[in-house]
Motif scaffolding. Structure first.
Motif, PDB file in Angstrom:
ATOM      1  N   MET A  19       2.529   2.107 -12.393  1.00 28.34           N
ATOM      2  CA  MET A  19       1.411   2.328 -11.473  1.00 28.34           C
ATOM      3  C   MET A  19       0.417   1.186 -11.566  1.00 28.34           C
ATOM      4  N   GLU A  20       0.127   0.762 -12.791  1.00 28.10           N
ATOM      5  CA  GLU A  20      -0.793  -0.354 -12.986  1.00 28.10           C
ATOM      6  C   GLU A  20      -0.287  -1.613 -12.282  1.00 28.10           C
ATOM      7  N   ARG A  58       2.193   6.888  -6.584  1.00 25.71           N
ATOM      8  CA  ARG A  58       1.105   7.792  -6.959  1.00 25.71           C
ATOM      9  C   ARG A  58       1.535   9.249  -6.810  1.00 25.71           C
ATOM     10  N   VAL A  59       2.135   9.550  -5.664  1.00 24.51           N
ATOM     11  CA  VAL A  59       2.587  10.920  -5.394  1.00 24.51           C
ATOM     12  C   VAL A  59       3.686  11.305  -6.387  1.00 24.51           C
ATOM     13  N   LYS A  60       4.667  10.431  -6.551  1.00 24.63           N
ATOM     14  CA  LYS A  60       5.796  10.699  -7.449  1.00 24.63           C
ATOM     15  C   LYS A  60       5.327  10.929  -8.890  1.00 24.63           C
ATOM     16  N   ALA A  61       4.368  10.131  -9.340  1.00 23.91           N
ATOM     17  CA  ALA A  61       3.890  10.222 -10.721  1.00 23.91           C
ATOM     18  C   ALA A  61       2.762  11.245 -10.898  1.00 23.91           C
ATOM     19  N   MET A 103       0.828  -1.197   0.000  1.00 22.23           N
ATOM     20  CA  MET A 103       0.000   0.000   0.000  1.00 22.23           C
ATOM     21  C   MET A 103       0.869   1.256   0.000  1.00 22.23           C
ATOM     22  N   VAL A 104       1.882   1.277   0.850  1.00 22.00           N
ATOM     23  CA  VAL A 104       2.770   2.435   0.922  1.00 22.00           C
ATOM     24  C   VAL A 104       3.532   2.620  -0.388  1.00 22.00           C
ATOM     25  N   LEU A 105       4.044   1.528  -0.951  1.00 21.68           N
ATOM     26  CA  LEU A 105       4.777   1.629  -2.219  1.00 21.68           C
ATOM     27  C   LEU A 105       3.882   2.133  -3.347  1.00 21.68           C
ATOM     28  N   THR A 106       2.644   1.700  -3.347  1.00 24.31           N
ATOM     29  CA  THR A 106       1.686   2.179  -4.351  1.00 24.31           C
ATOM     30  C   THR A 106       1.401   3.662  -4.147  1.00 24.31           C
TER      31      THR A 106
END
Length: 138
Positions: free
Chosen positions: A44-45, A29-32, A22-25
Motif C-alpha cells: 500500500m505504501e 485499499r479495498v482489498k487490504a 489512482m485506480v490501482l491504489t
C-alpha cells in the motif's frame, strides 16, 4: 500565441497514467481493508508513493511546459523535453510497481535502474525546461 499541443499530448498521457495509478491504489485499499494511510502494508505504501510522486511532479511540469510552448521556446526542444519527461515518469511508475524498485529487494536490478532513470530523468527535464525557458526569455 501558440496553442500548446505538445503539452496537451504530454498532459493527456500523464493524466491517463495518474488515473491508472489512482485506480490501482484504490483497489488495493479495498482489498487490504485500509481506509486511510498505509496500515502495516508495504505494498500500500508503495502504491501511494507511486501515485503521489507522479502527482507531485507532473502538474507543475505540464504547466511550465505549456508556458514554454506558448512563448518562444522552439517546438523541437519542447518535444524532446516532454517526451523525456513522460518516459521518465512511466519508468518511475514501473519501478515502484515492484519491491525491488521501491525498496531495493533482491532480484530486480532492472527496476532499480528504472527508478534511477525516472528520478534523474525528471530532475533533468525540470532543469532543462527551466533553463531553456529562462534562456529564451532573455
Amino acid at each position: 500565441m501558440t496553442v500548446p499541443i505538445i503539452s496537451a499530448y504530454a498532459g493527456a498521457l500523464l493524466i491517463i497514467l495518474q488515473g491508472v495509478l489512482m485506480v490501482l491504489t484504490g483497489l488495493h485499499r479495498v482489498k487490504a481493508g485500509i481506509n486511510l494511510g498505509v496500515g502495516d502494508d508495504p505494498v500500500m505504501e508503495r502504491k501511494i508513493r507511486r501515485h503521489g510522486n507522479l502527482a507531485e511532479n507532473a502538474g507543475l511540469f505540464v504547466a511550465v511546459l505549456a508556458i514554454a510552448e506558448m512563448t518562444i521556446v522552439p517546438s523541437s526542444a519542447i518535444m524532446i523535453i516532454a517526451s523525456a519527461f513522460v518516459i521518465a515518469r512511466f519508468s518511475h511508475a514501473i519501478a515502484l510497481s515492484t519491491e525491488a524498485g521501491s525498496h531495493g529487494a533482491e532480484g530486480g536490478k532492472i527496476f532499480v535502474l528504472a527508478r534511477v532513470i525516472g528520478a534523474f530523468g525528471t530532475l533533468i527535464c525540470f532543469l532543462a525546461l527551466g533553463g531553456i525557458l529562462l534562456f529564451n526569455l532573455m
